[in-house]
Design an enzyme around this catalytic site. Structure first.
Site, mmCIF file in Angstrom:
data_model
loop_
_atom_site.group_PDB
_atom_site.id
_atom_site.type_symbol
_atom_site.label_atom_id
_atom_site.label_comp_id
_atom_site.label_asym_id
_atom_site.label_seq_id
_atom_site.Cartn_x
_atom_site.Cartn_y
_atom_site.Cartn_z
ATOM 1 N N LYS A 67 8.142 -2.805 25.942
ATOM 2 C CA LYS A 67 7.266 -2.228 25.998
ATOM 3 C C LYS A 67 6.493 -3.032 27.596
ATOM 4 C CE LYS A 67 3.013 -3.170 24.955
ATOM 5 N NZ LYS A 67 1.521 -3.592 23.838
ATOM 6 N N GLN A 139 -10.999 -3.587 22.933
ATOM 7 C CA GLN A 139 -10.512 -3.649 21.225
ATOM 8 C C GLN A 139 -11.547 -3.811 20.046
ATOM 9 O OE1 GLN A 139 -6.661 -3.424 21.952
ATOM 10 N NE2 GLN A 139 -6.799 -2.767 19.494
ATOM 11 N N THR A 221 -5.934 -13.533 20.289
ATOM 12 C CA THR A 221 -5.225 -14.908 21.163
ATOM 13 C C THR A 221 -3.887 -14.672 21.330
ATOM 14 O OG1 THR A 221 -6.633 -16.659 20.604
ATOM 15 C CG2 THR A 221 -4.269 -17.229 20.866
ATOM 16 N N ASP A 222 -3.257 -13.939 21.967
ATOM 17 C CA ASP A 222 -1.968 -13.743 22.532
ATOM 18 C C ASP A 222 -1.335 -14.365 23.547
ATOM 19 O OD1 ASP A 222 -3.034 -12.132 24.603
ATOM 20 O OD2 ASP A 222 -2.943 -10.834 24.018
HETATM 21 P P1 NAD Z 1 -12.859 -7.069 26.638
HETATM 22 O O1 NAD Z 1 -12.362 -7.569 28.341
HETATM 23 O O2 NAD Z 1 -12.752 -5.579 26.339
HETATM 24 O O3 NAD Z 1 -13.433 -7.792 25.346
HETATM 25 C C1 NAD Z 1 -13.144 -9.554 25.520
HETATM 26 C C2 NAD Z 1 -14.082 -9.558 24.298
HETATM 27 O O4 NAD Z 1 -14.019 -11.012 24.713
HETATM 28 C C3 NAD Z 1 -16.070 -9.654 24.840
HETATM 29 O O5 NAD Z 1 -16.003 -9.367 23.227
HETATM 30 C C4 NAD Z 1 -16.301 -10.812 25.249
HETATM 31 O O6 NAD Z 1 -17.472 -11.118 25.022
HETATM 32 C C5 NAD Z 1 -15.286 -11.690 24.807
HETATM 33 N N1 NAD Z 1 -15.159 -13.164 25.086
HETATM 34 C C6 NAD Z 1 -14.736 -13.427 26.805
HETATM 35 N N2 NAD Z 1 -15.221 -14.613 27.410
HETATM 36 C C7 NAD Z 1 -14.664 -15.419 26.168
HETATM 37 C C8 NAD Z 1 -14.943 -16.471 25.424
HETATM 38 N N3 NAD Z 1 -15.109 -17.240 26.900
HETATM 39 N N4 NAD Z 1 -16.051 -17.154 24.266
HETATM 40 C C9 NAD Z 1 -15.570 -15.995 23.156
HETATM 41 N N5 NAD Z 1 -15.466 -14.372 23.975
HETATM 42 C C10 NAD Z 1 -15.476 -14.291 25.339
HETATM 43 O O7 NAD Z 1 -10.560 -7.102 25.931
HETATM 44 P P2 NAD Z 1 -10.089 -6.335 25.114
HETATM 45 O O8 NAD Z 1 -9.176 -5.152 24.931
HETATM 46 O O9 NAD Z 1 -11.018 -6.109 23.768
HETATM 47 O O10 NAD Z 1 -9.058 -7.606 24.091
HETATM 48 C C11 NAD Z 1 -9.396 -8.921 23.596
HETATM 49 C C12 NAD Z 1 -8.071 -10.248 23.437
HETATM 50 O O11 NAD Z 1 -7.683 -9.001 22.727
HETATM 51 C C13 NAD Z 1 -7.648 -10.170 25.122
HETATM 52 O O12 NAD Z 1 -7.790 -11.405 24.846
HETATM 53 C C14 NAD Z 1 -6.486 -9.446 24.782
HETATM 54 O O13 NAD Z 1 -5.616 -10.521 25.342
HETATM 55 C C15 NAD Z 1 -6.187 -9.651 23.675
HETATM 56 N N6 NAD Z 1 -5.347 -8.497 22.258
HETATM 57 C C16 NAD Z 1 -4.272 -9.032 21.755
HETATM 58 C C17 NAD Z 1 -3.736 -8.230 20.981
HETATM 59 C C18 NAD Z 1 -2.208 -8.612 19.845
HETATM 60 O O14 NAD Z 1 -1.417 -7.321 19.270
HETATM 61 N N7 NAD Z 1 -2.738 -9.719 19.252
HETATM 62 C C19 NAD Z 1 -3.515 -6.477 21.940
HETATM 63 C C20 NAD Z 1 -4.689 -6.341 22.110
HETATM 64 C C21 NAD Z 1 -5.190 -7.312 22.745
#
Ligand code: NAD
Length: 321
Positions: A67, A139, A221-222
Site C-alpha cells: 500500500k 477513524q 499510534t502508528d
Molecule cells: P482524525 O484527524 O479524523 O482524528 C484525530 C483524533 O485525534 C481526534 O479525535 C482528535 O480530537 C484527536 N487528537 C488530536 N490531537 C490530539 C491530542 N493532542 N491529544 C489527544 N487527542 C488528539 O484522524 P483519524 O483518521 O481518526 O485517525 C486517528 C489516528 O489513527 C491517526 O493518528 C492515524 O494515523 C491513526 N491510524 C492508525 C491506523 C492503524 O492501523 N493503527 C490506521 C488508520 C489511522
C-alpha cells in the site's frame, strides 16, 4: 491488470468480509506463513505530507504487494478531498507482474476497524457491557461500529481531546440503539473495553484510569513518537499486537520498551491467540492491551478480497498492461 476505483469499494466490501480477511492474515502471520516488509514513512517536505509504503507477502493466501500513501493535512481545505490517501498494488507472486490497483482509502478504515474488532473477539471478557472511546475523528466511527458487533454492549462512553467532535461517535451509538455519555478520563474505569484512536503525541489514558479486567485496543499510534496511553499501563497489562517489530518501533509499545518497563519478548502476537498457540486472556481480572500498529498484510488481504468480488460483479476495469 485490474483497476478497482475508490468509488466502487463501498459496494464491494462488508465489515464481515474485512473482519474475516484480517483475522485470517493475523493467524497466518503468527504461523509464519505471512510476513510484513519494513515500513517506509517519510516527511516529503511538500504540503506537510507524510508518505510511505507498507508491504508484505502471504504465502498461504498467495498475496504479494504494497500500500502506498499517507497523510496530506491540507487536502480537505484546499482540494475538498480527505487527508488520508492510499492505493494498494497487488502482484502475481509467481511472476512479479502487477495484478491489480485498488483504491485504499475506505479499505484502510475498514481493515483498521477490523483489527480492534478481532482483538475484542479474542481478548475481551465475554460479559463486557460498557465500551469506552478515546477519540472521535474519522477513524473512531469505524472502530466503534465494528466493535459493537463483538459483544452485547449496553452503553458507549466517550472522551475526546476536542469535545466538539464527540457527536461523531454519539451518532454511531445512537444508530446502534445504545445510550452515549460524554465522560472525563477517570470514568474510563467503568469501561470493560476501551478503544483509543487519536493522533496524540502524549498519553491521555493513564494506568489509573483503567479497571482490572478491561481490554484496551490502542489503534492511533502508528509512527515513532506518537503515544496515547501511559507506558505504565503496558506494564500492568498482557500486551498483544499485530506485528511485534512494528509495536516496539512505531506502536504504543515503543515507549514502554524504551523506558525498560517491558521487554520486546513481553509483546505477544494476536494471531497466536487466534491459532490457539497463546491462551489469550487467563482471568477476569487481567488487563489485556492490543497495540494495533496497522500492517501492510491487512491492506493486501482486504484488497485481494475486493478484487475477486469486483471481477465477479463486472466492475473491475481490465487494462492491457
Ligand atoms: P482524525 O484527524 O479524523 O482524528 C484525530 C483524533 O485525534 C481526534 O479525535 C482528535 O480530537 C484527536 N487528537 C488530536 N490531537 C490530539 C491530542 N493532542 N491529544 C489527544 N487527542 C488528539 O484522524 P483519524 O483518521 O481518526 O485517525 C486517528 C489516528 O489513527 C491517526 O493518528 C492515524 O494515523 C491513526 N491510524 C492508525 C491506523 C492503524 O492501523 N493503527 C490506521 C488508520 C489511522
Amino acid at each position: 491488470m485490474f483497476i478497482v476505483p475508490e468509488r466502487e469499494i463501498a459496494d464491494l466490501v462488508t465489515r464481515a468480509a474485512s473482519f474475516d480477511a484480517v483475522e485470517k492474515v493475523f493467524a497466518a502471520m503468527a504461523a509464519g506463513d505471512a510476513y510484513n516488509f519494513p515500513v517506509v514513512r517519510e516527511a516529503i517536505g511538500h504540503e506537510d505530507a507524510l508518505y510511505g509504503f507498507k508491504g508484505g507477502f502471504d504465502r498461504s493466501g498467495l498475496t504479494l504487494g504494497l500500500k502506498a500513501g499517507g497523510y496530506w493535512p491540507n487536502n480537505l481545505a484546499k482540494q475538498g478531498i480527505i487527508n488520508h490517501q492510499s492505493t494498494v498494488f497487488l502482484f502475481d507472486p509467481d511472476t512479479g507482474r502487477v495484478k491489480a490497483m485498488v483504491g485504499g482509502n475506505l479499505l484502510t478504515a475498514l481493515r483498521t476497524a477490523a483489527a480492534s474488532s478481532v482483538s475484542i473477539k479474542h481478548l475481551a471478557r465475554k460479559d463486557a457491557k460498557v465500551i469506552g472511546m478515546i477519540g472521535a475523528g474519522h477513524q473512531a466511527t469505524f472502530q466503534l461500529r465494528a466493535a459493537l458487533e463483538q459483544r452485547q454492549f449496553e452503553k458507549v462512553i466517550g472522551w475526546n481531546y476536542h469535545p466538539d467532535m464527540l457527536p461523531n461517535i454519539e451518532k454511531v451509538a445512537t444508530e446502534a440503539g445504545l445510550p452515549f455519555e460524554a465522560v472525563n478520563l477517570d470514568a474510563m474505569q467503568r469501561a470493560d473495553v476501551i478503544i483509543s484512536i487519536t493522533s496524540a503525541f502524549s498519553p491521555s489514558l493513564m494506568a489509573d484510569h483503567v479497571a482490572p479486567g478491561t481490554h484496551i485496543a490502542c489503534m492511533g499510534t502508528d509512527t515513532k513518537g506518537k503515544q496515547e496511553v501511559e507506558a505504565a499501563l503496558l506494564a500492568r497489562a498482557t500486551v498483544f499486537t499485530d506485528e511485534v517489530a512494528q509495536a516496539v518501533s512505531i506502536g504504543e509499545a515503543q515507549h514502554a520498551v524504551a523506558q525498560g518497563l517491558i521487554a520486546e519478548s513481553d509483546v505477544n502476537q494476536l494471531g497466536a491467540v487466534i491459532n490457539g498457540t497463546h491462551p489469550g486472556r487467563s482471568s477476569d481480572d487481567e488487563i489485556t492491551l492490543f497495540d494495533g500498529t496497522g500492517v501492510g498484510l491487512q491492506d493486501l488481504a482486504v484488497a485481494a478480497a475486493v478484487v475477486d468480488t469486483a471481477i465477479a460483479n463486472g466492475v473491475a476495469i481490465e487494462v492491457d498492461f
